[in-house]
Write a protein that holds these residues in place. Structure first.
Motif, mmCIF file in Angstrom:
data_model
loop_
_atom_site.group_PDB
_atom_site.id
_atom_site.type_symbol
_atom_site.label_atom_id
_atom_site.label_comp_id
_atom_site.label_asym_id
_atom_site.label_seq_id
_atom_site.Cartn_x
_atom_site.Cartn_y
_atom_site.Cartn_z
ATOM 1 N N CYS A 170 56.755 60.737 11.205
ATOM 2 C CA CYS A 170 58.037 60.710 11.914
ATOM 3 C C CYS A 170 58.762 62.037 11.804
ATOM 4 O O CYS A 170 59.450 62.463 12.739
ATOM 5 C CB CYS A 170 58.914 59.580 11.375
ATOM 6 S SG CYS A 170 58.314 57.914 11.761
ATOM 7 N N GLU A 203 59.554 61.245 17.799
ATOM 8 C CA GLU A 203 59.369 60.167 18.777
ATOM 9 C C GLU A 203 58.528 59.022 18.220
ATOM 10 O O GLU A 203 58.559 57.900 18.730
ATOM 11 C CB GLU A 203 58.733 60.707 20.064
ATOM 12 C CG GLU A 203 57.347 61.304 19.898
ATOM 13 C CD GLU A 203 57.350 62.785 19.544
ATOM 14 O OE1 GLU A 203 56.297 63.420 19.716
ATOM 15 O OE2 GLU A 203 58.395 63.290 19.099
ATOM 16 N N LYS A 204 57.803 59.292 17.124
ATOM 17 C CA LYS A 204 56.992 58.234 16.514
ATOM 18 C C LYS A 204 57.843 57.201 15.776
ATOM 19 O O LYS A 204 57.320 56.167 15.348
ATOM 20 C CB LYS A 204 55.961 58.839 15.565
ATOM 21 C CG LYS A 204 54.826 59.554 16.284
ATOM 22 C CD LYS A 204 53.706 59.943 15.334
ATOM 23 C CE LYS A 204 52.536 60.542 16.112
ATOM 24 N NZ LYS A 204 51.403 60.925 15.229
ATOM 25 N N LEU A 255 59.944 55.342 17.159
ATOM 26 C CA LEU A 255 59.911 54.160 18.025
ATOM 27 C C LEU A 255 58.689 53.308 17.752
ATOM 28 O O LEU A 255 58.779 52.096 17.571
ATOM 29 C CB LEU A 255 59.937 54.588 19.499
ATOM 30 C CG LEU A 255 61.255 55.142 20.038
ATOM 31 C CD1 LEU A 255 61.069 55.592 21.482
ATOM 32 C CD2 LEU A 255 62.356 54.093 19.947
ATOM 33 N N SER A 256 57.522 53.936 17.705
ATOM 34 C CA SER A 256 56.297 53.177 17.490
ATOM 35 C C SER A 256 56.171 52.681 16.060
ATOM 36 O O SER A 256 55.424 51.740 15.784
ATOM 37 C CB SER A 256 55.074 54.028 17.860
ATOM 38 O OG SER A 256 55.025 55.210 17.078
ATOM 39 N N SER A 257 56.911 53.309 15.135
ATOM 40 C CA SER A 257 56.852 52.893 13.729
ATOM 41 C C SER A 257 57.860 51.805 13.401
ATOM 42 O O SER A 257 57.872 51.292 12.281
ATOM 43 C CB SER A 257 57.111 54.099 12.816
ATOM 44 O OG SER A 257 56.153 55.113 13.028
ATOM 45 N N ARG A 315 63.655 49.621 12.807
ATOM 46 C CA ARG A 315 63.863 48.680 13.911
ATOM 47 C C ARG A 315 65.356 48.535 14.217
ATOM 48 O O ARG A 315 65.758 48.466 15.376
ATOM 49 C CB ARG A 315 63.238 47.334 13.560
ATOM 50 C CG ARG A 315 63.162 46.357 14.716
ATOM 51 C CD ARG A 315 62.092 45.301 14.474
ATOM 52 N NE ARG A 315 62.293 44.583 13.214
ATOM 53 C CZ ARG A 315 61.497 44.723 12.139
ATOM 54 N NH1 ARG A 315 60.471 45.565 12.166
ATOM 55 N NH2 ARG A 315 61.724 44.031 11.030
ATOM 56 N N LYS A 362 66.577 51.505 16.135
ATOM 57 C CA LYS A 362 66.118 51.456 17.519
ATOM 58 C C LYS A 362 66.875 50.405 18.330
ATOM 59 O O LYS A 362 67.409 50.696 19.414
ATOM 60 C CB LYS A 362 64.614 51.152 17.548
ATOM 61 C CG LYS A 362 64.049 50.879 18.936
ATOM 62 C CD LYS A 362 62.597 50.440 18.844
ATOM 63 C CE LYS A 362 62.053 50.018 20.209
ATOM 64 N NZ LYS A 362 60.643 49.540 20.113
#
Length: 220
Positions: free
Chosen positions: A94, A99-100, A102-104, A112, A115
Protein backbone atom coordinates in the motif's frame (compact mmCIF):
# COMPACT_ATOMS: atom_id res chain seq x y z
CA UNK A 1 -11.39 8.09 21.86
CA UNK A 2 -7.66 8.35 22.46
CA UNK A 3 -6.73 10.84 25.20
CA UNK A 4 -3.06 11.73 25.64
CA UNK A 5 -0.91 14.21 27.48
CA UNK A 6 1.55 15.82 25.06
CA UNK A 7 4.42 17.94 26.35
CA UNK A 8 7.07 19.35 24.05
CA UNK A 9 10.76 19.43 24.96
CA UNK A 10 12.79 22.31 23.50
CA UNK A 11 15.84 20.47 22.18
CA UNK A 12 18.08 17.41 22.18
CA UNK A 13 19.69 18.44 25.47
CA UNK A 14 16.34 18.39 27.30
CA UNK A 15 15.42 15.12 25.59
CA UNK A 16 18.67 13.51 26.73
CA UNK A 17 18.16 14.82 30.27
CA UNK A 18 14.69 13.24 30.42
CA UNK A 19 15.76 9.88 28.99
CA UNK A 20 18.75 9.72 31.35
CA UNK A 21 16.60 10.38 34.42
CA UNK A 22 14.01 7.83 33.27
CA UNK A 23 16.54 5.15 32.26
CA UNK A 24 15.81 2.91 35.33
CA UNK A 25 12.21 2.68 34.11
CA UNK A 26 12.95 1.95 30.43
CA UNK A 27 11.02 -0.96 28.91
CA UNK A 28 11.31 -0.60 25.12
CA UNK A 29 12.63 1.33 22.14
CA UNK A 30 10.59 1.54 18.93
CA UNK A 31 12.03 2.93 15.70
CA UNK A 32 8.91 3.82 13.81
CA UNK A 33 8.22 4.58 10.19
CA UNK A 34 4.94 6.46 9.59
CA UNK A 35 3.13 6.80 6.25
CA UNK A 36 -0.07 8.79 5.69
CA UNK A 37 -2.85 8.65 3.12
CA UNK A 38 -5.89 10.59 1.99
CA UNK A 39 -8.69 9.85 -0.43
CA UNK A 40 -7.81 10.74 -4.02
CA UNK A 41 -10.29 13.64 -3.84
CA UNK A 42 -9.53 14.61 -0.25
CA UNK A 43 -12.40 12.56 1.17
CA UNK A 44 -10.62 11.98 4.51
CA UNK A 45 -8.95 15.37 5.03
CA UNK A 46 -12.18 17.21 4.24
CA UNK A 47 -13.67 15.49 7.30
CA UNK A 48 -10.57 16.05 9.48
CA UNK A 49 -9.46 12.43 9.20
CA UNK A 50 -6.28 10.67 8.14
CA UNK A 51 -5.16 7.11 7.48
CA UNK A 52 -1.76 5.98 8.77
CA UNK A 53 0.38 2.91 8.30
CA UNK A 54 3.09 2.51 10.94
CA UNK A 55 5.99 0.05 10.75
CA UNK A 56 8.46 -0.67 13.54
CA UNK A 57 11.84 -2.38 13.28
CA UNK A 58 11.19 -4.01 16.66
CA UNK A 59 7.76 -5.39 15.72
CA UNK A 60 7.08 -7.83 12.86
CA UNK A 61 3.61 -6.34 12.35
CA UNK A 62 2.56 -2.98 11.02
CA UNK A 63 -0.45 -1.12 12.41
CA UNK A 64 -3.10 0.66 10.36
CA UNK A 65 -4.82 3.58 12.10
CA UNK A 66 -7.73 5.81 11.19
CA UNK A 67 -7.80 9.08 13.15
CA UNK A 68 -10.37 11.86 13.04
CA UNK A 69 -11.34 15.16 14.64
CA UNK A 70 -8.19 15.72 16.68
CA UNK A 71 -8.30 18.49 19.29
CA UNK A 72 -5.47 19.51 21.62
CA UNK A 73 -6.00 21.92 24.53
CA UNK A 74 -3.52 22.74 27.30
CA UNK A 75 -1.30 19.83 26.35
CA UNK A 76 -4.10 17.23 26.30
CA UNK A 77 -4.98 15.66 22.95
CA UNK A 78 -8.31 13.99 22.18
CA UNK A 79 -8.86 12.18 18.91
CA UNK A 80 -11.20 9.54 17.53
CA UNK A 81 -9.02 6.52 16.77
CA UNK A 82 -9.51 3.07 15.29
CA UNK A 83 -6.55 0.77 14.67
CA UNK A 84 -5.55 -2.84 14.15
CA UNK A 85 -2.51 -4.89 13.11
CA UNK A 86 -2.01 -5.42 9.39
CA UNK A 87 0.10 -7.93 7.52
CA UNK A 88 3.33 -5.98 6.85
CA UNK A 89 3.55 -7.24 3.27
CA UNK A 90 0.12 -5.73 2.57
CA UNK A 91 1.21 -2.52 4.29
CA UNK A 92 4.35 -2.26 2.18
CA UNK A 93 2.34 -2.84 -0.99
CA UNK A 94 0.00 0.00 0.00
CA UNK A 95 2.91 2.36 0.65
CA UNK A 96 4.46 1.54 -2.73
CA UNK A 97 1.12 1.74 -4.56
CA UNK A 98 -1.57 3.57 -2.52
CA UNK A 99 -4.30 2.52 -4.94
CA UNK A 100 -3.87 -0.99 -3.52
CA UNK A 101 -5.59 0.20 -0.33
CA UNK A 102 -8.89 -0.34 -2.16
CA UNK A 103 -8.13 -3.94 -3.05
CA UNK A 104 -6.69 -4.57 0.43
CA UNK A 105 -9.84 -3.37 2.20
CA UNK A 106 -11.12 -6.93 2.33
CA UNK A 107 -8.13 -7.80 4.56
CA UNK A 108 -8.63 -5.01 7.09
CA UNK A 109 -11.61 -3.59 8.94
CA UNK A 110 -9.90 -0.20 9.28
CA UNK A 111 -9.01 0.02 5.58
CA UNK A 112 -12.60 -0.97 4.79
CA UNK A 113 -13.88 1.85 7.03
CA UNK A 114 -11.60 4.35 5.28
CA UNK A 115 -12.97 3.21 1.93
CA UNK A 116 -16.67 2.83 2.73
CA UNK A 117 -17.45 5.39 5.44
CA UNK A 118 -15.55 8.19 3.72
CA UNK A 119 -16.58 7.21 0.21
CA UNK A 120 -13.03 7.19 -1.12
CA UNK A 121 -12.81 6.02 -4.71
CA UNK A 122 -9.03 5.86 -4.52
CA UNK A 123 -6.14 6.78 -2.22
CA UNK A 124 -3.00 8.88 -2.49
CA UNK A 125 0.14 8.80 -0.36
CA UNK A 126 1.02 11.96 1.56
CA UNK A 127 4.51 10.91 2.62
CA UNK A 128 5.60 10.50 6.21
CA UNK A 129 8.32 10.71 8.83
CA UNK A 130 10.43 8.61 11.20
CA UNK A 131 10.24 8.52 14.97
CA UNK A 132 12.34 6.96 17.73
CA UNK A 133 10.09 6.22 20.73
CA UNK A 134 11.53 5.37 24.14
CA UNK A 135 8.93 3.76 26.42
CA UNK A 136 9.01 3.92 30.22
CA UNK A 137 6.81 2.50 32.99
CA UNK A 138 6.94 5.26 35.61
CA UNK A 139 4.68 5.89 38.62
CA UNK A 140 1.89 3.83 37.12
CA UNK A 141 2.10 5.71 33.81
CA UNK A 142 3.35 4.61 30.41
CA UNK A 143 5.55 7.45 29.18
CA UNK A 144 6.59 7.64 25.53
CA UNK A 145 9.48 10.00 24.82
CA UNK A 146 9.71 10.76 21.11
CA UNK A 147 12.43 12.05 18.81
CA UNK A 148 10.68 12.74 15.52
CA UNK A 149 12.64 13.47 12.34
CA UNK A 150 10.46 15.31 9.81
CA UNK A 151 13.30 16.03 7.40
CA UNK A 152 12.87 19.78 7.93
CA UNK A 153 13.49 19.59 11.69
CA UNK A 154 13.36 17.37 14.77
CA UNK A 155 10.62 17.44 17.41
CA UNK A 156 11.09 16.16 20.97
CA UNK A 157 7.96 15.28 22.88
CA UNK A 158 6.62 13.34 25.85
CA UNK A 159 3.32 11.51 25.34
CA UNK A 160 1.22 9.67 27.91
CA UNK A 161 -2.14 8.05 27.20
CA UNK A 162 -4.35 8.19 30.29
CA UNK A 163 -7.95 7.96 31.45
CA UNK A 164 -7.08 10.79 33.88
CA UNK A 165 -5.00 13.15 31.75
CA UNK A 166 -5.00 16.05 34.20
CA UNK A 167 -3.49 13.91 36.97
CA UNK A 168 -0.97 12.39 34.55
CA UNK A 169 -0.01 15.85 33.28
CA UNK A 170 0.43 17.06 36.86
CA UNK A 171 2.84 14.22 37.68
CA UNK A 172 4.89 14.72 34.51
CA UNK A 173 5.07 18.48 34.95
CA UNK A 174 6.22 18.09 38.56
CA UNK A 175 8.95 15.71 37.38
CA UNK A 176 10.13 18.19 34.74
CA UNK A 177 10.02 21.19 37.08
CA UNK A 178 11.80 19.35 39.89
CA UNK A 179 14.64 18.53 37.51
CA UNK A 180 14.86 21.96 35.91
CA UNK A 181 13.79 20.76 32.45
CA UNK A 182 12.14 23.32 30.17
CA UNK A 183 9.01 22.23 28.33
CA UNK A 184 5.82 23.56 26.77
CA UNK A 185 2.36 22.25 25.98
CA UNK A 186 2.17 20.68 22.53
CA UNK A 187 -0.28 22.62 20.39
CA UNK A 188 -0.71 20.39 17.35
CA UNK A 189 -0.27 16.79 16.20
CA UNK A 190 2.84 15.38 14.55
CA UNK A 191 0.83 14.84 11.38
CA UNK A 192 -0.22 18.49 11.29
CA UNK A 193 3.40 19.55 11.78
CA UNK A 194 4.48 17.24 8.96
CA UNK A 195 1.87 18.69 6.61
CA UNK A 196 2.79 22.27 7.48
CA UNK A 197 6.45 21.72 6.67
CA UNK A 198 7.60 23.71 9.71
CA UNK A 199 8.15 23.07 13.38
CA UNK A 200 5.61 25.10 15.39
CA UNK A 201 6.75 27.92 17.59
CA UNK A 202 6.67 26.66 21.20
CA UNK A 203 4.34 28.05 23.84
CA UNK A 204 6.75 28.69 26.73
CA UNK A 205 5.37 27.97 30.19
CA UNK A 206 5.79 30.65 32.84
CA UNK A 207 5.14 30.71 36.58
CA UNK A 208 3.56 33.68 38.35
CA UNK A 209 2.87 33.37 42.08
CA UNK A 210 2.35 29.65 41.79
CA UNK A 211 -0.07 29.91 38.86
CA UNK A 212 0.96 28.04 35.73
CA UNK A 213 0.11 29.79 32.48
CA UNK A 214 1.29 29.60 28.92
CA UNK A 215 1.92 32.39 26.45
CA UNK A 216 2.92 32.47 22.83
CA UNK A 217 5.88 34.65 21.96
CA UNK A 218 5.27 36.03 18.51
CA UNK A 219 8.13 36.75 16.16
CA UNK A 220 8.53 40.08 14.41
Amino acid sequence: MEVEVKLRLPDAVAHRHVTTLLSPFHVATHRQENHFFDGSSGELSSRRATLRLRFSDTDPLCVVTLKAKAVIVDGVSRVEEDEEPLDPSIGRDCVAEPEKILSSAAESRVLRRAKEEFGALGFVGLGGFRNVREVYEWKGLKLEVDETDFGFGTLYEIECESSDPEEAKKLIEEFLKDNGINYSYSVTSKFAIFRSGNLPEPFPLTYNKGILTYVRILGS
